[in-house]
Design an enzyme around this catalytic site. Structure first.
Site, PDB file in Angstrom:
ATOM      1  N   LYS A 177      44.089  42.583  40.761  1.00  0.00           N
ATOM      2  CA  LYS A 177      43.654  43.860  40.179  1.00  0.00           C
ATOM      3  C   LYS A 177      44.256  44.555  38.939  1.00  0.00           C
ATOM      4  CE  LYS A 177      41.513  48.522  40.319  1.00  0.00           C
ATOM      5  NZ  LYS A 177      40.673  49.479  41.261  1.00  0.00           N
ATOM      6  N   ASP A 179      42.200  54.759  35.443  1.00  0.00           N
ATOM      7  CA  ASP A 179      41.814  54.407  36.248  1.00  0.00           C
ATOM      8  C   ASP A 179      41.007  56.187  36.256  1.00  0.00           C
ATOM      9  OD1 ASP A 179      39.091  54.236  37.360  1.00  0.00           O
ATOM     10  OD2 ASP A 179      39.823  54.088  39.259  1.00  0.00           O
ATOM     11  N   LYS A 215      36.975  60.915  37.784  1.00  0.00           N
ATOM     12  CA  LYS A 215      37.323  61.138  39.182  1.00  0.00           C
ATOM     13  C   LYS A 215      37.993  62.692  38.530  1.00  0.00           C
ATOM     14  CE  LYS A 215      39.767  56.691  40.053  1.00  0.00           C
ATOM     15  NZ  LYS A 215      39.816  56.949  41.520  1.00  0.00           N
ATOM     16  N   ASP A 220      47.209  52.111  39.739  1.00  0.00           N
ATOM     17  CA  ASP A 220      45.393  51.352  40.118  1.00  0.00           C
ATOM     18  C   ASP A 220      45.625  49.949  39.843  1.00  0.00           C
ATOM     19  OD1 ASP A 220      43.071  50.527  41.460  1.00  0.00           O
ATOM     20  OD2 ASP A 220      42.001  51.816  39.670  1.00  0.00           O
ATOM     21  N   ASP A 222      33.014  54.511  38.145  1.00  0.00           N
ATOM     22  CA  ASP A 222      34.371  54.444  39.258  1.00  0.00           C
ATOM     23  C   ASP A 222      34.892  53.331  39.817  1.00  0.00           C
ATOM     24  OD1 ASP A 222      37.077  55.399  39.707  1.00  0.00           O
ATOM     25  OD2 ASP A 222      36.414  57.118  40.935  1.00  0.00           O
ATOM     26  N   ARG A 255      36.258  46.254  41.114  1.00  0.00           N
ATOM     27  CA  ARG A 255      35.286  44.964  41.659  1.00  0.00           C
ATOM     28  C   ARG A 255      34.691  44.203  40.263  1.00  0.00           C
ATOM     29  NH1 ARG A 255      32.433  48.826  46.216  1.00  0.00           N
ATOM     30  NH2 ARG A 255      34.383  49.565  45.600  1.00  0.00           N
TER      31      ARG A 255
END
Length: 489
Positions: free
Chosen positions: A259, A264, A271, A282, A341, A345
């Site tokens: 990933k 992010d 966030k 991230d 967020d 995935r």
């Protein structure tokens, strides 16, 4: 780092510093005793004066020691007679910290610490890794005012463990590289930057590099990936490195998928502001995959490997996905985005589909800073391991034990899958408030059916510290490198 193996007496090695040990009772190792005799009892006098007690990781640097060839002696405590793997790590870390800044050549005489569980080759590899860690500095955006003194060559006093030193040096180099990528500020380390790094790795011809840009991915139907990348002005990429080292170039490769969310914000599901700067980390899954490929490049093992980096920024904008959107993944499964967020995935699932479809891998391991839930469960010590393949779990746990890059297996039972049910799509991108790390792994499992697959959630161990101590760890490069190198034997 340069290295050399010698069988000389500890008293005769020409070096800037020689490392020898004593245990908690004050008993000197054979090498330390030889130095003690050659120096008229100098080491024993320091022990009698209680300058060092021999507890695990205790160190005492002695200068101007006459009667031997070394300029300095570093005494290191090993604790009780039986050394655990945990204490072994403390010992090599203490040694590395003590000699990392000594200019020129350093020598280590710790072969007598070897045991059946931790053979001499293991100690040599761990010593080299510890030296890399002790000498690591991030200088890309904060150059050193002057070049610091550093050890440049390690002399290992003992048997022929040259292969282990070479392996430790290569894994340490790959780990340092992953640290650099993780620490790089997000205005520099963009998806395009990661693609350029992969192309640079492949430039020597040892592997090939293919980069899919955002528009290509949208056109091929990677709607899950595109739902994340479209929110940013920085175009997303899926980057593929292929290394063919096996005698049979057509043999099914082992696949790593990392990933690479280079920043992010959480997207529309924004966030909190405090510590958001840490969201540059991230992409540490991607960094670890590229770092592992640097190690593979250096060692050239007889295996086939495919490495995929799936990279994007997760930003809020007029183009960004919204909670409630439904997108179609490359596999054809529709996904309801309940939380923007939970973007990792979404990019990983299309990369998994693409990689499995195009390369038919023998095994797949994905690596991601995926969930705060995993960090809540395991802290900063262990990465979370998720798999239903017992053989793959054993391989990864074995590599973890040897490399000291620790993982802990968490559940992935079928019962958890229901948490991802959606009224409006084949699958939701988050489950409920409980077992968040497991439901994230359940999500990814939907895109790996029929494949030997494991997921590593590295949200805790990928970086550490705070303020001026904040730093990427480079994990799990040691674990991944060991796992792949074990497949060669």
């Amino acid at each position: 780092m340069q290295y050399q193996v010698v069988s000389d007496s500890a008293t005769q090695v020409q070096t800037g510093c020689i490392v020898v040990t004593l245990d908690q009772s004050g008993k000197l190792s054979d090498a330390a005793q030889a130095i003690n005799s050659a120096t008229g009892g100098f080491l024993q006098a320091r022990i009698d004066a209680k300058d060092i007690k021999g507890n695990v990781g205790d160190t005492l640097l002695l200068l101007g020691v006459s009667g031997i060839s070394a300029e300095r002696v570093l005494l290191v405590g090993t604790g009780k007679d039986e050394i655990s793997a945990f204490n072994a790590g403390k010992i090599v870390t203490a040694i590395a910290s003590g000699i990392a800044k000594i200019p020129g050549t350093v020598a280590v005489s710790i072969a007598d610490l070897a045991s059946e569980c931790m053979p001499e080759a293991w100690w040599a590899e761990q010593m080299m890794l510890a030296l890399h860690s002790a000498q690591y500095r991030f200088t890309a955006t904060k150059p050193a005012k002057e070049e610091p003194a550093r050890a440049e060559k390690l002399i290992w006093i003992g048997s022929d463990v040259g292969a282990a030193l070479e392996r430790g040096d290569a894994i340490g180099m790959g780990t340092d590289y992953a640290k650099d990528l993780g620490n790089m500020p997000p205005n520099i380390c963009t998806p395009t930057y990661l693609a350029e790094q992969a192309e640079a790795i492949a430039a020597d011809g040892s592997m090939t590099c293919k980069v899919y840009d955002e528009k290509e991915l949208e056109a091929m139907g990677a709607g899950s990936f595109y739902s994340v990348s479209k929110g940013s002005s920085e175009p997303g990429k899926i980057i593929i490195l292929q290394y063919l080292g096996a005698a049979d170039k057509n043999a099914a490769p082992h696949m790593l998928v990392g990933k690479g969310i280079t920043f992010d914000t959480g997207g529309i599901s924004l966030k909190p502001g405090p510590k958001m700067d840490e969201m540059k980390y991230d992409m540490c899954g991607a960094a670890s995959v590229l770092g592992t490929m640097k190690t593979i490049q250096a060692l050239k093992p007889a295996i086939n490997v495919v490495a995929i980096v799936t990279s994007a920024e997760n930003m809020p904008s007029g183009h960004a996905s919204k909670p409630g959107d439904v997108v179609t993944s490359l596999s054809g499964l529709t996904i309801e985005i309940l939380n923007t967020d939970a973007e990792g995935r979404l990019v990983l699932c299309d990369a998994l589909t693409l990689g499995i479809r195009d390369y038919q891998p023998a095994s797949v391991v994905d690596i991601a800073t995926l969930t705060g839930a995993c960090m809540a469960a395991l802290g900063k010590v262990n990465s979370g391991l998720f798999t239903t393949d017992e053989g793959l779990a054993t391989e990864l746990m074995t590599a973890s034990g040897y490399s000291r890059d620790r993982i802990w297996r968490l559940p992935l039972e079928e019962d958890y899958q229901a948490g991802l049910d959606s009224n409006f799509a084949d699958i939701a991108n988050i489950g409920g408030p409980l077992a968040g790390a497991t439901t994230a792994a359940c999500f990814l499992s939907r895109f790996t059916e029929g494949t030997r697959w494991a997921h590593l959630d590295i949200a805790g161990p990928a970086w550490g510290g705070d303020g001026t101590t904040k730093n990427s760890t480079g994990r799990p490069v040691p674990l991944l490198s060991t796992y792949l190198l074990n497949k060669e034997s």
